[in-house]
Design an enzyme around this catalytic site. Structure first.
Site, mmCIF file in Angstrom:
data_model
loop_
_atom_site.group_PDB
_atom_site.id
_atom_site.type_symbol
_atom_site.label_atom_id
_atom_site.label_comp_id
_atom_site.label_asym_id
_atom_site.label_seq_id
_atom_site.Cartn_x
_atom_site.Cartn_y
_atom_site.Cartn_z
ATOM 1 N N HIS A 1 43.795 -54.391 -16.008
ATOM 2 C CA HIS A 1 44.085 -53.026 -16.433
ATOM 3 C C HIS A 1 43.054 -52.026 -15.937
ATOM 4 C CE1 HIS A 1 47.435 -52.355 -19.124
ATOM 5 N NE2 HIS A 1 47.266 -53.540 -19.658
ATOM 6 N N ASP B 1 70.106 -47.098 -20.492
ATOM 7 C CA ASP B 1 69.623 -46.625 -21.796
ATOM 8 C C ASP B 1 68.604 -47.627 -22.344
ATOM 9 O OD1 ASP B 1 69.364 -46.018 -24.495
ATOM 10 O OD2 ASP B 1 71.460 -45.432 -24.733
ATOM 11 N N LYS C 1 56.676 -56.831 -26.597
ATOM 12 C CA LYS C 1 56.376 -55.525 -25.974
ATOM 13 C C LYS C 1 56.060 -55.729 -24.502
ATOM 14 C CE LYS C 1 53.817 -51.811 -24.683
ATOM 15 N NZ LYS C 1 53.053 -51.675 -23.424
ATOM 16 N N GLU D 1 52.710 -46.988 -17.290
ATOM 17 C CA GLU D 1 51.556 -47.848 -17.611
ATOM 18 C C GLU D 1 51.061 -48.597 -16.377
ATOM 19 O OE1 GLU D 1 52.270 -50.391 -20.996
ATOM 20 O OE2 GLU D 1 50.357 -51.414 -20.752
#
Ligand code: NAD
Length: 421
Positions: A376, A278, A262, A84
């Site tokens: 972004h 992991d 998130k 991202e």
């Protein structure tokens, strides 16, 4: 983490060529030419074939470096693997603001992981629970016989707890084995121990063992990081207030908290992946921990200090290691650990928690001011330009035009490209 006397505060790192960035990181982390060259190579197919099943090939993701991080009074360059855009830039920017007041201060508890043994059909639950505790020393001894390396390092099985749970199947016992896994993530170590204990626990309780497996809610292995974010650099106390308003929603509303967390995991997963750890285990632990009081909430907290600066704190379980798992065999994961100069799982957890806080600060700061899209869009515009078929210097030209027009859309990118050609 060793202090190497070099600064991670590098302005304009993003403007440099890949080669120049590699030179800087090579110098910072004392890497060899071979180390640096290996950044250009995918992992060996034979290695990939031993890591998972039915291998066809390997799948590359960008590996970037977050700059400006100062953690526990030491400078560190942080490798991040993520698809991202904006994540690496946002973390670096937050770290730049945090270092004005000394950077991040992070700490971890002992690396205690929990192994569970589920017991059903127990004739006398209360007596069975007491009998497990009476046999604690013997059970710990058997568990520790499974991993002499861990025990010799000062780790190993440390304690046993018994929980009695009501269920649709009636009452059951869940025995928890607490294992200090030192510098490992610990899943294999813990799973081996609980499997070895199962027959004796079954005998003690006169019940029937069902599950024997690690819990990913690693709430005995907690990392905490705090930082002060300078109010003037943020744009004044009114921006700090806006930030706190935005944060408040995450603290009370699971719909916002999910997105807020998130954003934290954008940074955390990127470092976890870069070190071959992991990420699913870390995600599962983080979200379960966020819901530990019955309502899902934010993993970070924010408040104002007496001078009006913003103080942030993150607290979450981090089941990550620097030995074992894929991190020991994936050459780039080994290199990423070398770049950070870490010598223990605790060092890594301190960095990961700090990056999580930085990432969260950056997202909420952007949301409280210019909004998230501005940052972004420039990289996203390049992706859109490439999707429209732009090549070489066309990519920059199409992307610039898209950003200038404030309309980063594929159909418009195609129009711009055809005009250009
Ligand atoms: P591992 O078994 O590969 O390595 C850990 C072992 O290394 C220890 O048991 C110890 O014997 C040895 N060791 C040597 N030096 C050490 C040190 N300084 N500190 C600690 N141990 C040292 O790995 P692991 O950490 O037990 O398991 C991690 C792997 O398990 C990950 O790949 C994970 O994906 C996988 N896994 C996860 C789950 C889950 O999350 N539910 C379940 C099963 C497997």
């Amino acid at each position: 983490m060793q202090e190497n006397g070099k600064t991670s505060k590098i302005s304009g790192f993003y403007k440099l060529s890949v080669e120049k960035r590699r030179e800087i990181v090579k110098d910072f982390a004392d890497l060899s030419d071979t180390d640096i060259e290996s950044f250009s190579r995918p992992i060996d197919i034979q290695l990939a074939d031993t890591m998972i099943e039915n291998v066809l090939g390997t799948f590359e993701l960008p590996l970037g470096i977050a700059v400006n991080f100062r953690i526990n009074d030491k400078d560190v360059l942080v490798p991040m693997v993520v698809e991202e855009s904006s994540v690496v830039a946002a973390a670096s920017n937050a770290a730049r603001i945090a270092r004005i007041h000394g950077g991040f201060h992070a700490s971890v508890t002992d690396p205690l992981m929990i192994g569970q043994i589920q017991l059903l059909d127990i004739p006398d639950i209360t007596t069975a629970a007491e009998d497990i505790i009476k046999q604690k020393e013997k059970l710990l001894q058997i568990a520790n016989e499974q991993d002499k390396i861990l025990v010799n390092l000062g780790g190993g099985a440390k304690d046993i707890e018994v929980r009695i749970l009501n269920s649709p199947l009636g009452k059951m016992i869940v025995m928890h084995l607490l294992v200090d896994v030192r510098d490992a993530m610990g899943a294999n170590a813990v799973n081996t121990m609980v499997e070895a204990l199962a027959p004796l626990v079954q005998e003690i309780t006169k019940g029937r063992v069902r599950l024997k497996i690690l819990s990913n809610l690693a709430d005995r292995r907690i990392a905490t990081a705090t930082a002060v974010f300078d109010k003037e650099t943020m744009g004044g106390e009114n921006i700090v207030d806006s930030f706190l308003e935005s944060y408040t929603l995450a603290s009370i509303d699971p719909y916002r908290a999910a997105t807020h967390n998130k954003g934290i995991m954008n940074g955390i997963d990127a470092v976890v992946t870069a070190t071959g750890n992991d990420s699913r285990a870390v995600e599962a632990g983080a979200h379960a921990y966020a819901a530990r009081q019955g309502q899902y909430t934010s993993l970070t907290r924010y408040w104002k200090d007496e001078k009006g600066n913003l103080v942030g704190e993150i607290e979450l379980p981090l089941a990550i290691g620097i030995v074992g798992g894929a991190g020991s065999i994936h050459p780039k994961a080994v290199l990423c650990k070398k770049i950070m100069n870490i010598t223990s799982a605790n060092d890594l957890s301190n960095i990961v928690a700090s990056v999580g806080l930085a990432q969260n600060f950056a997202a909420v700061f952007a949301l409280s001011t210019v909004g998230i899209q501005k940052g972004h869009m420039s990289l996203h515009a390049k992706n859109i330009a490439m999707m429209a078929g732009a090549k070489d210097d066309e990519i920059e030209k199409v992307a610039d035009q898209l950003v200038k027009e404030g309309k980063v859309k594929l159909d418009r990118a195609k129009e711009i490209l055809s005009t250009l050609r």
